[in-house]
Scaffold this motif. Structure first.
Motif, mmCIF file in Angstrom:
data_model
loop_
_atom_site.group_PDB
_atom_site.id
_atom_site.type_symbol
_atom_site.label_atom_id
_atom_site.label_comp_id
_atom_site.label_asym_id
_atom_site.label_seq_id
_atom_site.Cartn_x
_atom_site.Cartn_y
_atom_site.Cartn_z
ATOM 1 N N LEU A 1 0.833 -1.199 0.000
ATOM 2 C CA LEU A 1 0.000 0.000 0.000
ATOM 3 C C LEU A 1 0.872 1.255 0.000
ATOM 4 C CD1 LEU A 1 -2.588 -1.085 2.723
ATOM 5 C CD2 LEU A 1 -2.797 -1.311 0.251
ATOM 6 N N ASP A 2 0.303 2.345 -0.505
ATOM 7 C CA ASP A 2 0.948 3.649 -0.392
ATOM 8 C C ASP A 2 -0.101 4.643 0.088
ATOM 9 O OD1 ASP A 2 -0.583 3.869 -2.652
ATOM 10 O OD2 ASP A 2 1.032 4.463 -3.985
ATOM 11 N N LEU A 3 0.267 5.915 0.160
ATOM 12 C CA LEU A 3 -0.682 6.910 0.667
ATOM 13 C C LEU A 3 -1.972 6.952 -0.143
ATOM 14 C CD1 LEU A 3 1.487 10.022 1.624
ATOM 15 C CD2 LEU A 3 0.215 8.519 3.139
ATOM 16 N N ALA A 4 -1.856 6.774 -1.437
ATOM 17 C CA ALA A 4 -3.038 6.850 -2.299
ATOM 18 C C ALA A 4 -4.063 5.776 -1.967
ATOM 19 C CB ALA A 4 -2.621 6.738 -3.764
ATOM 20 N N SER A 5 -3.632 4.672 -1.387
ATOM 21 C CA SER A 5 -4.561 3.587 -1.071
ATOM 22 C C SER A 5 -5.285 3.798 0.259
ATOM 23 C CB SER A 5 -3.818 2.258 -1.057
ATOM 24 O OG SER A 5 -2.841 2.268 -0.048
ATOM 25 N N VAL A 6 -4.876 4.804 1.028
ATOM 26 C CA VAL A 6 -5.494 5.036 2.341
ATOM 27 C C VAL A 6 -6.847 5.710 2.199
ATOM 28 C CG1 VAL A 6 -5.227 6.247 4.540
ATOM 29 C CG2 VAL A 6 -3.267 5.098 3.506
ATOM 30 N N SER A 7 -6.886 6.800 1.439
ATOM 31 C CA SER A 7 -8.135 7.544 1.265
ATOM 32 C C SER A 7 -7.985 8.471 0.067
ATOM 33 C CB SER A 7 -8.462 8.358 2.533
ATOM 34 O OG SER A 7 -7.536 9.422 2.667
ATOM 35 N N PRO A 8 -9.083 9.025 -0.419
ATOM 36 C CA PRO A 8 -8.988 9.974 -1.536
ATOM 37 C C PRO A 8 -8.155 11.213 -1.177
ATOM 38 C CG PRO A 8 -11.248 9.215 -1.292
ATOM 39 C CD PRO A 8 -10.486 8.688 -0.128
ATOM 40 N N GLU A 9 -8.261 11.665 0.074
ATOM 41 C CA GLU A 9 -7.495 12.837 0.503
ATOM 42 C C GLU A 9 -5.996 12.531 0.474
ATOM 43 O OE1 GLU A 9 -10.009 11.566 2.462
ATOM 44 O OE2 GLU A 9 -11.556 13.016 1.929
ATOM 45 N N MET A 10 -5.642 11.348 0.959
ATOM 46 C CA MET A 10 -4.237 10.954 0.952
ATOM 47 C C MET A 10 -3.731 10.752 -0.476
ATOM 48 S SD MET A 10 -2.860 11.021 3.822
ATOM 49 C CE MET A 10 -3.794 11.995 4.961
ATOM 50 N N SER A 11 -4.610 10.332 -1.356
ATOM 51 C CA SER A 11 -4.232 10.197 -2.768
ATOM 52 C C SER A 11 -3.878 11.566 -3.341
ATOM 53 C CB SER A 11 -5.380 9.563 -3.559
ATOM 54 O OG SER A 11 -5.061 9.503 -4.920
ATOM 55 N N GLU A 12 -4.692 12.574 -3.010
ATOM 56 C CA GLU A 12 -4.389 13.943 -3.457
ATOM 57 C C GLU A 12 -3.084 14.437 -2.840
ATOM 58 O OE1 GLU A 12 -7.663 16.612 -2.770
ATOM 59 O OE2 GLU A 12 -9.088 15.215 -3.665
ATOM 60 N N THR A 13 -2.863 14.118 -1.566
ATOM 61 C CA THR A 13 -1.628 14.525 -0.890
ATOM 62 C C THR A 13 -0.417 13.893 -1.570
ATOM 63 O OG1 THR A 13 -2.829 14.675 1.209
ATOM 64 C CG2 THR A 13 -0.428 14.518 1.329
#
Length: 185
Positions: free
Chosen positions: A79-91
């Protein structure tokens, strides 16, 4: 006309036909001779009968093993940040784009004067990238633990800070060089 030719042919061959009846067991003797002749022919040639069963068994085992190895995924998806949530994907997208832009700026500033500073910075960035890959594994294993997420964000920020500091150092070096050239002239 044809009948005449045929009749004359039979008349000419009269008495030459074999009209005797065969002796008893004639058929058995004939079959024995025929079989003996077949045996003589096969003795000269070795007949090869290929047994496909072992090869088919091996091929089936290979297919089964291949199927098992392709179906069983020994490592879970990292997993990476993008897989955590849509907000983290934008981050993650923001940090990735910012890092790419900063690296482009850094590469534009390459010169013999700045080469060592840039190479040192890229080594530090590479170390942080290696740490980030470890954090991705930690995120997968921890089940999206918030501390790991914060560490990943901090890693991105640290890389951007390093690139900004290096760009500032390059500006300072360029100004110093410019000032020293002005005082010499």
């Amino acid at each position: 006309m044809k009948n005449d030719n045929l009749e004359s042919l039979f008349e000419d061959l009269k008495g030459e036909f074999n009209i005797e009846t065969p002796q008893p067991n004639h058929e058995l003797r004939f079959l024995d001779k025929l079989n003996a002749k077949d045996n003589v022919l096969t003795e000269g040639k070795k007949t090869l009968h290929f047994n496909w069963k072992p090869l088919l068994a091996i091929a089936a085992a290979i297919v089964i093993c291949f199927g098992l190895f392709t179906m069983v995924d020994p490592q879970p998806e990292v997993l990476d940040l993008a897989s955590v949530s849509p907000e983290m994907s934008e981050t993650q997208n923001f940090f990735t784009v910012t890092l790419e832009n900063e690296l482009k700026k850094l590469n534009k500033e390459r010169s013999p004067l700045t080469e060592q500073i840039i190479n040192d910075a890229l080594i530090q960035i590479q170390l942080l990238e290696t740490d980030y890959q470890k954090l991705k594994t930690d995120l997968t294993e921890s089940g999206k633990n918030e501390r790991v997420i914060y560490a990943m964000i901090s890693n991105f920020q640290t890389r951007i800070d390093i690139l900004n500091n290096v760009l500032e150092q390059i500006e300072t070096v360029k100004q110093f060089k410019s000032n020293s050239n002005e005082t010499i002239i």
